[in-house]
Design a protein around this motif. Structure first.
Motif, PDB file in Angstrom:
ATOM      1  N   GLU A  34      22.250  60.776  33.508  1.00  6.55           N
ATOM      2  CA  GLU A  34      23.649  60.682  33.071  1.00  6.55           C
ATOM      3  C   GLU A  34      24.061  59.257  32.730  1.00  6.55           C
ATOM      4  OE1 GLU A  34      26.184  63.789  35.468  1.00  6.55           O
ATOM      5  OE2 GLU A  34      24.285  63.466  36.497  1.00  6.55           O
ATOM      6  N   LEU A  35      23.637  58.281  33.517  1.00  2.00           N
ATOM      7  CA  LEU A  35      23.962  56.896  33.183  1.00  2.00           C
ATOM      8  C   LEU A  35      23.160  56.455  31.962  1.00  2.00           C
ATOM      9  CD1 LEU A  35      25.315  54.188  33.613  1.00  2.00           C
ATOM     10  CD2 LEU A  35      23.540  53.637  35.299  1.00  2.00           C
ATOM     11  N   GLY A  36      21.870  56.777  31.923  1.00  3.98           N
ATOM     12  CA  GLY A  36      21.044  56.386  30.791  1.00  3.98           C
ATOM     13  C   GLY A  36      21.552  56.954  29.476  1.00  3.98           C
ATOM     14  N   SER A  37      21.976  58.212  29.487  1.00  7.34           N
ATOM     15  CA  SER A  37      22.488  58.814  28.253  1.00  7.34           C
ATOM     16  C   SER A  37      23.810  58.183  27.836  1.00  7.34           C
ATOM     17  CB  SER A  37      22.645  60.328  28.424  1.00  7.34           C
ATOM     18  OG  SER A  37      23.563  60.648  29.451  1.00  7.34           O
ATOM     19  N   ALA A  38      24.642  57.793  28.798  1.00  6.14           N
ATOM     20  CA  ALA A  38      25.896  57.108  28.475  1.00  6.14           C
ATOM     21  C   ALA A  38      25.611  55.741  27.855  1.00  6.14           C
ATOM     22  CB  ALA A  38      26.757  56.963  29.726  1.00  6.14           C
ATOM     23  N   ILE A  39      24.611  55.043  28.373  1.00  7.25           N
ATOM     24  CA  ILE A  39      24.215  53.758  27.791  1.00  7.25           C
ATOM     25  C   ILE A  39      23.701  53.971  26.371  1.00  7.25           C
ATOM     26  CG2 ILE A  39      22.591  51.839  27.965  1.00  7.25           C
ATOM     27  CD1 ILE A  39      22.692  52.192  31.022  1.00  7.25           C
ATOM     28  N   ALA A  40      22.902  55.020  26.165  1.00 10.85           N
ATOM     29  CA  ALA A  40      22.362  55.298  24.837  1.00 10.85           C
ATOM     30  C   ALA A  40      23.473  55.538  23.823  1.00 10.85           C
ATOM     31  CB  ALA A  40      21.436  56.519  24.909  1.00 10.85           C
ATOM     32  N   LEU A  41      24.471  56.313  24.197  1.00 12.23           N
ATOM     33  CA  LEU A  41      25.574  56.596  23.277  1.00 12.23           C
ATOM     34  C   LEU A  41      26.390  55.348  22.986  1.00 12.23           C
ATOM     35  CD1 LEU A  41      26.660  60.085  24.650  1.00 12.23           C
ATOM     36  CD2 LEU A  41      25.828  59.599  22.334  1.00 12.23           C
ATOM     37  N   ALA A  42      26.572  54.498  23.982  1.00 13.20           N
ATOM     38  CA  ALA A  42      27.301  53.253  23.757  1.00 13.20           C
ATOM     39  C   ALA A  42      26.533  52.353  22.794  1.00 13.20           C
ATOM     40  CB  ALA A  42      27.536  52.541  25.085  1.00 13.20           C
ATOM     41  N   CYS A  43      25.216  52.310  22.928  1.00  8.46           N
ATOM     42  CA  CYS A  43      24.396  51.526  22.000  1.00  8.46           C
ATOM     43  C   CYS A  43      24.434  52.122  20.595  1.00  8.46           C
ATOM     44  CB  CYS A  43      22.953  51.481  22.480  1.00  8.46           C
ATOM     45  SG  CYS A  43      22.667  50.502  23.967  1.00  8.46           S
ATOM     46  N   ALA A  44      24.418  53.447  20.529  1.00 10.78           N
ATOM     47  CA  ALA A  44      24.410  54.122  19.228  1.00 10.78           C
ATOM     48  C   ALA A  44      25.637  53.763  18.410  1.00 10.78           C
ATOM     49  CB  ALA A  44      24.339  55.633  19.438  1.00 10.78           C
ATOM     50  N   ARG A  45      26.759  53.625  19.064  1.00  6.91           N
ATOM     51  CA  ARG A  45      27.996  53.305  18.348  1.00  6.91           C
ATOM     52  C   ARG A  45      27.948  51.922  17.704  1.00  6.91           C
ATOM     53  NH1 ARG A  45      30.071  55.396  23.451  1.00  6.91           N
ATOM     54  NH2 ARG A  45      30.375  57.650  23.206  1.00  6.91           N
ATOM     55  N   ALA A  46      27.028  51.074  18.160  1.00  2.55           N
ATOM     56  CA  ALA A  46      26.857  49.748  17.569  1.00  2.55           C
ATOM     57  C   ALA A  46      25.817  49.757  16.451  1.00  2.55           C
ATOM     58  CB  ALA A  46      26.445  48.748  18.654  1.00  2.55           C
ATOM     59  N   ASP A  85      30.442  56.596  31.657  1.00  2.00           N
ATOM     60  CA  ASP A  85      30.839  55.831  30.473  1.00  2.00           C
ATOM     61  C   ASP A  85      31.323  54.434  30.843  1.00  2.00           C
ATOM     62  OD1 ASP A  85      30.194  57.891  28.790  1.00  2.00           O
ATOM     63  OD2 ASP A  85      32.251  58.656  28.617  1.00  2.00           O
ATOM     64  N   ARG A  86      32.124  54.353  31.893  1.00  2.00           N
ATOM     65  CA  ARG A  86      32.621  53.046  32.312  1.00  2.00           C
ATOM     66  C   ARG A  86      31.481  52.175  32.828  1.00  2.00           C
ATOM     67  NH1 ARG A  86      36.916  51.765  37.190  1.00  2.00           N
ATOM     68  NH2 ARG A  86      36.907  49.493  36.952  1.00  2.00           N
ATOM     69  N   ALA A  87      30.577  52.782  33.584  1.00  4.02           N
ATOM     70  CA  ALA A  87      29.425  52.026  34.080  1.00  4.02           C
ATOM     71  C   ALA A  87      28.562  51.547  32.922  1.00  4.02           C
ATOM     72  CB  ALA A  87      28.608  52.893  35.031  1.00  4.02           C
ATOM     73  N   ALA A  88      28.368  52.396  31.907  1.00  2.37           N
ATOM     74  CA  ALA A  88      27.559  52.023  30.750  1.00  2.37           C
ATOM     75  C   ALA A  88      28.163  50.832  30.017  1.00  2.37           C
ATOM     76  CB  ALA A  88      27.425  53.214  29.806  1.00  2.37           C
ATOM     77  N   GLN A  89      29.474  50.825  29.856  1.00  2.00           N
ATOM     78  CA  GLN A  89      30.126  49.704  29.182  1.00  2.00           C
ATOM     79  C   GLN A  89      29.920  48.407  29.958  1.00  2.00           C
ATOM     80  OE1 GLN A  89      31.454  49.641  26.194  1.00  2.00           O
ATOM     81  NE2 GLN A  89      31.208  51.832  25.841  1.00  2.00           N
ATOM     82  N   ALA A  90      29.991  48.488  31.279  1.00  2.00           N
ATOM     83  CA  ALA A  90      29.768  47.305  32.108  1.00  2.00           C
ATOM     84  C   ALA A  90      28.331  46.809  31.975  1.00  2.00           C
ATOM     85  CB  ALA A  90      30.090  47.625  33.563  1.00  2.00           C
ATOM     86  N   LEU A 132      26.266  47.217  29.394  1.00  2.00           N
ATOM     87  CA  LEU A 132      26.051  46.613  28.079  1.00  2.00           C
ATOM     88  C   LEU A 132      26.706  45.245  27.974  1.00  2.00           C
ATOM     89  CD1 LEU A 132      26.346  49.509  25.482  1.00  2.00           C
ATOM     90  CD2 LEU A 132      24.326  48.269  26.230  1.00  2.00           C
ATOM     91  N   ALA A 133      27.915  45.116  28.500  1.00  2.00           N
ATOM     92  CA  ALA A 133      28.601  43.825  28.438  1.00  2.00           C
ATOM     93  C   ALA A 133      27.820  42.755  29.190  1.00  2.00           C
ATOM     94  CB  ALA A 133      30.011  43.958  29.004  1.00  2.00           C
ATOM     95  N   ALA A 134      27.316  43.093  30.378  1.00  4.39           N
ATOM     96  CA  ALA A 134      26.539  42.134  31.160  1.00  4.39           C
ATOM     97  C   ALA A 134      25.231  41.787  30.455  1.00  4.39           C
ATOM     98  CB  ALA A 134      26.261  42.705  32.547  1.00  4.39           C
ATOM     99  N   THR A 135      24.612  42.781  29.832  1.00  5.93           N
ATOM    100  CA  THR A 135      23.355  42.557  29.111  1.00  5.93           C
ATOM    101  C   THR A 135      23.554  41.592  27.951  1.00  5.93           C
ATOM    102  OG1 THR A 135      22.542  44.758  29.689  1.00  5.93           O
ATOM    103  CG2 THR A 135      21.521  43.676  27.785  1.00  5.93           C
ATOM    104  N   LEU A 136      24.569  41.820  27.145  1.00  9.94           N
ATOM    105  CA  LEU A 136      24.793  40.996  25.960  1.00  9.94           C
ATOM    106  C   LEU A 136      25.230  39.583  26.325  1.00  9.94           C
ATOM    107  CD1 LEU A 136      26.468  43.631  23.636  1.00  9.94           C
ATOM    108  CD2 LEU A 136      24.109  42.822  23.623  1.00  9.94           C
ATOM    109  N   ARG A 137      25.860  39.422  27.469  1.00  6.36           N
ATOM    110  CA  ARG A 137      26.228  38.073  27.933  1.00  6.36           C
ATOM    111  C   ARG A 137      25.059  37.368  28.614  1.00  6.36           C
ATOM    112  NH1 ARG A 137      30.855  40.584  30.186  1.00  6.36           N
ATOM    113  NH2 ARG A 137      30.081  40.113  32.276  1.00  6.36           N
ATOM    114  N   GLY A 138      24.011  38.116  28.942  1.00  6.57           N
ATOM    115  CA  GLY A 138      22.905  37.538  29.678  1.00  6.57           C
ATOM    116  C   GLY A 138      23.289  37.179  31.096  1.00  6.57           C
ATOM    117  N   LYS A 139      24.207  37.955  31.665  1.00  2.00           N
ATOM    118  CA  LYS A 139      24.692  37.694  33.021  1.00  2.00           C
ATOM    119  C   LYS A 139      23.572  37.965  34.028  1.00  2.00           C
ATOM    120  CE  LYS A 139      28.547  38.974  36.084  1.00  2.00           C
ATOM    121  NZ  LYS A 139      29.202  37.660  36.114  1.00  2.00           N
TER     122      LYS A 139
END
Length: 257
Positions: free
Chosen positions: A15-27, A207-212, A214-221
């Motif tokens: 469920e978390l992995g699929s939410a991350i996938a959909l968030a990436c897909a939108r980009a 969905d909220r966890a996925a957004q967090a 992705l944001a941390a990943t792109l910032r290199g946190k």
């Protein structure tokens, strides 16, 4: 991320992995989706294409077959270099009712899937990213890794090992242009979480966890604890005298454990 990014998500059928996938897909990314459930992967893959992904591939595999998984990640990167890898696979469990401690096979299974496989796969990919002087790797850990949970020792320990590995890999890869991020979430609203009895404060939607993530990943946190109250709990438990800490951790066991 842009349409040139190639994103690998290990654990995309969860469920978390699929939410991350959909968030990436939108980009508009190119996605490689790995997981155990082939039917679910195909479903998520179709949703990702509809959401805007420029390309989607799927691979069904069991991470306990580590040799096969290592061959697969090399083949994946050979076919198209991976820009971002997110390791969202994982098993959660607790000791069975009536057991004094967790079954040995459960300990082995969680150690393999939660620590050994993602660490080895990330190591193989990090070597390749370092040669290219770019790349991002993210591990999904757990707030449980901060605590020695006597009723979920294998889970908390495997995630603690993953956290230490993530930090070591981050330090090693920083001079080579590769960022490594660890996300330590609290409770996420998934079917697996609901199978474990007991209260689940500050629960996040996938969905909220996925957004967090992705944001941390792109910032290199280096490390994100989400939601933030779990960071406070971590600090408070760390300063307790051992006797009181032990009593507190024993008291957290679900009623039937």
């Amino acid at each position: 991320m842009n349409h040139l990014s190639h994103v690998l998500i290990v654990g995309a059928s969860g469920e978390l992995g699929s939410a991350i996938a959909l968030a990436c897909a939108r980009a508009g990314t190119s996605l490689a989706l790995w997981g155990r459930d082939s039917a679910k992967l195909e479903e998520i893959g179709a949703q990702c294409l509809a959401a805007g992904a420029c390309a989607v591939s799927t691979r069904s595999l069991d991470l306990r077959d580590l040799d096969a998984a290592l061959r697969a990640i090399e083949a994946e990167d050979d076919a198209k270099p991976v820009d971002i890898a997110l390791f969202a696979s994982g098993l959660g469990d607790a000791r069975a009712k009536g057991d004094l401690f967790e079954d040995a096979q459960l300990v082995a299974r969680l150690g393999s899937v939660n620590f050994l496989a993602p660490s080895a796969l990330a190591s193989a990919l990090a070597q390749r990213m370092a040669v290219r002087k770019q790349g991002r790797i993210t591990f999904i850990g757990s707030a449980a890794s901060f605590h020695s949970l006597p009723f979920a020792a294998a889970y908390s320990a495997s995630k603690a090992g993953l956290a230490r590995f993530s930090d070591a890999l981050r330090i090693a890869m920083r001079p080579h242009g590769v960022t490594v991020t660890l996300v330590s979430p609290g409770f996420i609203d998934t079917a697996a979480a609901h199978r474990v009895p007991g209260p689940k404060p500050f629960m996040l939607s996938p969905d909220r966890a996925a957004q967090a993530v992705l944001a941390a990943t792109l910032r290199g946190k280096p490390h994100l604890i989400v939601p933030w109250p779990f960071a406070i709990v971590r600090l408070l438990v760390a300063v307790l005298p051992r006797f009181f800490r032990d009593r507190l951790l024993r008291s957290l066991a679900p009623p039937d454990r």
